[in-house]
Write an enzyme that holds these catalytic residues in place. Sequence first.
Site, short mmCIF file in Angstrom:
data_model
loop_
_atom_site.label_atom_id
_atom_site.label_comp_id
_atom_site.label_asym_id
_atom_site.label_seq_id
_atom_site.Cartn_x
_atom_site.Cartn_y
_atom_site.Cartn_z
N CYS A 29 12.47 4.56 6.71
CA CYS A 29 12.04 6.13 5.95
C CYS A 29 11.98 7.45 6.91
O CYS A 29 13.04 7.90 6.15
CB CYS A 29 11.34 5.69 4.99
SG CYS A 29 11.38 4.55 3.99
N ASP B 230 9.74 -14.09 -9.34
CA ASP B 230 8.94 -12.41 -10.50
C ASP B 230 8.31 -13.45 -11.88
O ASP B 230 8.43 -12.63 -12.98
CB ASP B 230 10.31 -11.84 -10.56
CG ASP B 230 9.58 -10.75 -11.76
OD1 ASP B 230 8.69 -10.74 -11.48
OD2 ASP B 230 10.39 -9.26 -12.43
N CYS C 192 15.97 6.32 -7.75
CA CYS C 192 15.17 6.36 -6.58
C CYS C 192 16.32 5.95 -5.84
O CYS C 192 16.35 6.18 -4.12
CB CYS C 192 14.03 6.17 -6.51
SG CYS C 192 13.52 4.94 -7.18
N CYS D 99 12.93 11.75 -8.18
CA CYS D 99 12.25 11.16 -8.93
C CYS D 99 12.50 11.86 -11.18
O CYS D 99 11.51 13.25 -10.39
CB CYS D 99 10.85 10.62 -8.63
SG CYS D 99 10.82 9.49 -10.87
N CYS E 66 12.52 10.58 5.62
CA CYS E 66 13.52 11.24 4.11
C CYS E 66 12.16 11.41 2.94
O CYS E 66 11.47 10.61 3.38
CB CYS E 66 14.19 10.26 4.06
SG CYS E 66 15.07 9.85 2.76
N CYS F 57 6.86 6.04 -14.90
CA CYS F 57 8.38 5.08 -14.20
C CYS F 57 9.09 4.68 -15.21
O CYS F 57 8.44 4.15 -16.52
CB CYS F 57 7.49 3.90 -13.26
SG CYS F 57 9.15 3.28 -12.54
#
Length: 367
Positions: free
Chosen positions: A205, A151, A261, A215, A208, A231
């Site tokens: 996923c 990162d 989430c 959120c 779903c 966010c």
Amino acid sequence: MQDKLTNNEGAQQRPPDMVGLAQRIRIWSRELGFQQAGISDIELGEHEAHLNNWLSKGFHGEMEYMQRHGTLRSRPPELHPGTIRVISVRMDYLPESAGDVEALLKESSKGVVSRYALGRDYHKMMRKRLQKLAKQIEQQTGPFGYRVFVDSAPVLEKALAEKAGLGWIGKHANLINKQAGSWFFLGEIYTDLPLPIDEPVKNHCGDCSKCIDICPTQAIVAPYTVDARRCISYLTIELHGSIPEELRPLMGNRIYGCDDCQLVCPWNRFASPTEEMDFAPRHGLDAPELIELFQWSEEQFLKRTEGSPIRRIGHQSWLRNIAVALGNAATSEAVVDALQSRAHHESGVVREHVEWALNRHPMDCTE
Ligand code: B12
Ligand code: SF4
Ligand code: SF4
């Protein structure tokens, strides 16, 4: 056990066995504390288009660094010339002692710090271990071209890890592993070694949409697309100024990052706790009293967040975030007193959030 190729001279005499080396890289990664390693090529295909689309919609907000680097992020050799493969690794971070977050989210007098930030910062620690991994590889191959990242530069970490078979990018935009959930960090080694590549895994996923539904700020504006400006992770960590007023009530008691989430994602039932002591909660940050945190002086903040990712946001944003949470807390004399103690803070941003929070507590009990 070591074989003959650990000797550099030997490596120069015959070409290294790349299949064997890839297998050893997996073993060494685990020995270094990574749960998994995978290898991909450097073609990021549609990810570049998704990234550009995301940027063109302004979803990155004030994270100007996401835009600054042009194609460096989606074309690895532009960032590190000669790169033909990327080794991606993942490291679990969920501390066993992290407690019941769902219950904590309902306790409005307490603050919720994202599970990844309860202990020491992961960047330096993971980078050092990736450097060790690169040195181990070098002992086998002789000098080779590489650069490690955690990162730390324009790298599309999730897309590369997805290609390397470490998991799939879920609708909440985090990488999920079928056996381990999503509570892990990612890191990479860009390299010029022609290692064999791994197969990506299938997306699981299905139908779903739990993450999208849960959120708190409706930041997942479409499957696989997070509008960072909404966010809570962005609002509490990346944004430096004023938090949009309409979003403040939705933030509840989340004071640093957000995990909702991921908490709701069924695949996290399979997550294992981290074995890294470095990620164990410090200073009671797994269930802190908001009022106590709000009283930390700048000096105390700097001391108590030493080595933690939280330090990066600075004392002003820390107070701003806690002021919002106190504004969302149940009304009490203690909450109002705490807020009033910061009403004349030197920072205009802190003062403005404190004023907002006080207006949420039309108190008679101060009379
Ligand atoms: C910018 C950033 C953020 C921003 C933006 C989030 C985001 N989704 O991009 C903010 C501040 C909001 C953020 C928050 C968090 N982050 Co962050 N973040 C990053 C960073 C620096 C870059 C991510 C990036 O490239 N975004 C650009 C956008 C375009 O990418 P994207 O949304 O993932 O979209 C991709 C796919 O979804 C797909 N896609 C996009 N649109 C569409 C549409 C369709 C139809 C399809 C099929 C696909 C698709 O293509 C895109 C490109 O690959 C990375 C580190 C790195 N260098 O990669 C860490 C990173 C992604 N973050 C990380 C973490 C842990 C978090 C948080 C969980 C922290 C927290 N608890 O608060 C949250 C999670 C929020 C969320 N739901 O995403 C980890 C994720 C680990 C994992 N298991 O996936 C990373 C990898 C850091 C690390 N080294 O470990 N983050
Ligand atoms: S981290 Fe929180 S605010 Fe951000 S997308 Fe996930 S649930 Fe929404
Ligand atoms: S909650 Fe459901 S939709 Fe969201 S990432 Fe997890 S499995 Fe995918």
